[in-house]
Enzyme design. Structure first.
Site, PDB file in Angstrom:
ATOM      1  N   SER A 143      72.821  70.854   2.847  1.00 25.99           N
ATOM      2  CA  SER A 143      72.895  69.927   1.874  1.00 25.99           C
ATOM      3  C   SER A 143      72.757  68.554   2.015  1.00 25.99           C
ATOM      4  CB  SER A 143      74.546  70.281   1.419  1.00 25.99           C
ATOM      5  OG  SER A 143      74.884  71.501   1.242  1.00 25.99           O
ATOM      6  N   ARG A 158      66.052  62.165   3.568  1.00 24.63           N
ATOM      7  CA  ARG A 158      66.532  61.328   4.343  1.00 24.63           C
ATOM      8  C   ARG A 158      68.139  61.792   4.536  1.00 24.63           C
ATOM      9  NH1 ARG A 158      67.167  60.146  -0.982  1.00 24.63           N
ATOM     10  NH2 ARG A 158      64.780  59.745  -1.141  1.00 24.63           N
ATOM     11  N   ASP A 196      74.030  72.716  -1.619  1.00 24.36           N
ATOM     12  CA  ASP A 196      75.279  73.412  -2.002  1.00 24.36           C
ATOM     13  C   ASP A 196      75.248  73.233  -3.466  1.00 24.36           C
ATOM     14  OD1 ASP A 196      75.447  70.530  -2.261  1.00 24.36           O
ATOM     15  OD2 ASP A 196      77.369  70.564  -0.823  1.00 24.36           O
TER      16      ASP A 196
END
Ligand code: GLC
Length: 475
Positions: A143, A158, A196
């Site tokens: 996630s 990132r 997620d």
């Protein structure tokens, strides 16, 4: 209110001014948000990544098979084994949860993968002791923002949510994980890497066809929805059929990193400045669970510094001055205190901060918690409203998960009120876009997406699947 000294009353008023987001502002935020969602889908791109997930369409409830799911969220690591049963929309699940050690979040890539695979190995050894396992397909819920050229591939754009592990950004995270499985002789293959939010969207739509958006309001904030390939200019070169559905993981925690429209306070600026990734995740830093306790703490520290002696006079402020000492459960518990005289809050402040607060100080803290929680809920609603506006959705269900959604008092009602204001429903009209507790997206959603991917392999619909050949072993 009790006898509140004038100075404190003025401070409360000041907090009310800086933390209140009125209807006009909400609408401005949403208008800008819609444009930014569009921009993220364009070839040039924008702040919001709008990541293509290669999840193509909703499940029909008839998916079958046994899958592993590995959920690497912000706080815990969870391993599940999910069997999608013959009953329409049915499943069985066994699972184990492991705490993600704090030091892992700033450790090395090798430590991260070794720990992750340790947990999977423990799970397999416990649940399948002495069994000879054939290949197991894994849905990997990772996630964080990832660029996916294929569903079984994901280059970390990132780190978010306070993670800062060297050597992972810019890399595909699937090969190092699979290598660790291989080194330990675990017959596991990543069938799909998912977010997620995408898992939440798919798991929720498995049991409710009115679900159009999957959201997380937890350690981070984000949403996914189903787009048509024809509305994704950055995919035009692939010549996909215009009406082909593809789930987009918005990664809208990055909304307004340029600070054009969000009503930032000086506390938000401090959070950003002192975070491992300044200039990133502007929207998330105002709304997500990772930051709500810290915003609360910074506002109190500001009072200590700007008005010495006004609050907590003659008390030791050392703990209160410790960054990130308070997580979002702190303001949440204050909001939950059922007693008018705030006795539970008093105990909590004593325990956690070693400060003996007066009744006026307790009231100030209660109001501050309400303001921060309300701001988070109202701004959170902007992301949902923006997707609805962008997709011309007049009415739908939104599946939501995450600790703030499930645990923060009044979050749902405050969010619903904000949606009403933004989307201009008549007072006589019932809520048309409603947010519901989602099915387990990171577990069941990951398994469903793995199942949908294998279904595509069987059907020869291989767009966005890298290792179709190896996946045939599961089919
Ligand atoms: C952060 C992550 C995103 C995730 C969200 C909720 O925003 O970047 O991928 O969906 O947190 O966990």
């Amino acid at each position: 209110m009790t006898d509140m000294p004038q100075d404190l009353l003025e401070q409360i008023k000041h907090f009310e001014e800086v933390f209140t987001v009125d209807k006009t502002k909400l609408k401005q935020v949403v208008d800008h948000f819609v444009k930014e969602l569009e921009k993220g889908l364009s070839v040039e791109g924008g702040n919001i990544p709008m990541n293509v997930t290669w999840v193509m369409g909703f499940p029909d409830g008839n998916e079958k098979g046994t899958f592993l799911a590995l959920d690497m969220g912000g706080t815990n690591l969870r391993v599940c084994e999910i069997t999608l049963t013959d009953e329409k929309g049915g499943f069985d699940i066994i699972q184990s949860k492991y705490k993600m050690p704090e030091e892992l979040k700033t450790g090395t890539a090798e430590e991260l993968w070794e720990y992750t695979v340790d947990c999977v190995q423990q799970f397999i050894e416990y649940h399948h002791e002495n069994q000879k396992l054939s290949q197991l397909p894994l849905g990997f819920t990772f996630s964080y923002p990832a660029t996916q050229d294929y569903i079984d591939h994901g280059v970390l754009q990132r780190w978010t949510k306070g993670f800062d592990i060297d050597g992972v950004e810019g890399e595909d995270v699937v090969p190092p994980l699979e290598k660790c499985f291989k080194d330990r002789g675990l017959p596991i293959k990543v069938a799909a890497l998912i977010n997620d939010t995408t898992g939440t969207l798919i798991a929720s739509s498995y049991t409710d066809s009115a679900m159009k958006i999957g959201c997380i309001f937890g350690t981070g904030v984000n949403a996914a929805y189903m787009e048509d390939a024809g509305s994704i200019p950055k995919l035009a070169h692939m010549n996909l059929p215009a009406d082909m559905p593809i789930a987009i993981n918005c990664e809208y925690g990055a909304f307004d990193n340029e600070h054009v429209v969000l009503p930032l306070t000086k506390y938000d600026h401090i959070i950003d400045r002192d975070s491992p990734r300044p200039g990133q995740q502007a929207f998330e830093k105002m709304t997500a669970g990772l930051y709500l306790g810290e915003i609360f703490r910074l506002a109190l520290v500001d009072l200590l510094d700007s008005r010495p002696g006004l609050i907590f006079a003659d008390q030791d402020h050392t703990l209160l001055r410790t960054p990130y000492l308070l997580d979002s459960s702190f303001p949440a518990a204050i909001e939950e205190d059922p007693y008018e005289n705030l006795t539970e809050t008093e105990d909590l402040v004593q325990q956690k901060l070693k400060i003996k607060a007066t009744s006026a100080e307790l009231e100030l803290m209660r109001r501050l918690a309400e303001l921060i929680g309300t701001r988070a809920a109202r701004l959170s609603a902007c992301g949902v409203a923006a997707i609805c506006k962008k997709k011309n959705i007049d009415a739908c269900h939104v599946g939501a998960d995450g600790s703030v959604f499930t645990k923060y008092p009044h979050f749902k009602a405050r969010g619903a009120q904000a949606l009403r204001e933004i989307l201009d429903w008549a007072p006589t009209e019932q809520d048309k876009v409603t947010i519901h507790a989602a099915e387990d997206g990171s577990g069941v959603g990951a398994a469903l997406i793995a199942a949908l991917t294998l279904k595509r392999v069987r059907a020869g619909n291989l767009a966005g699947i890298r290792n179709a050949k190896e996946m045939q072993a599961f089919c």
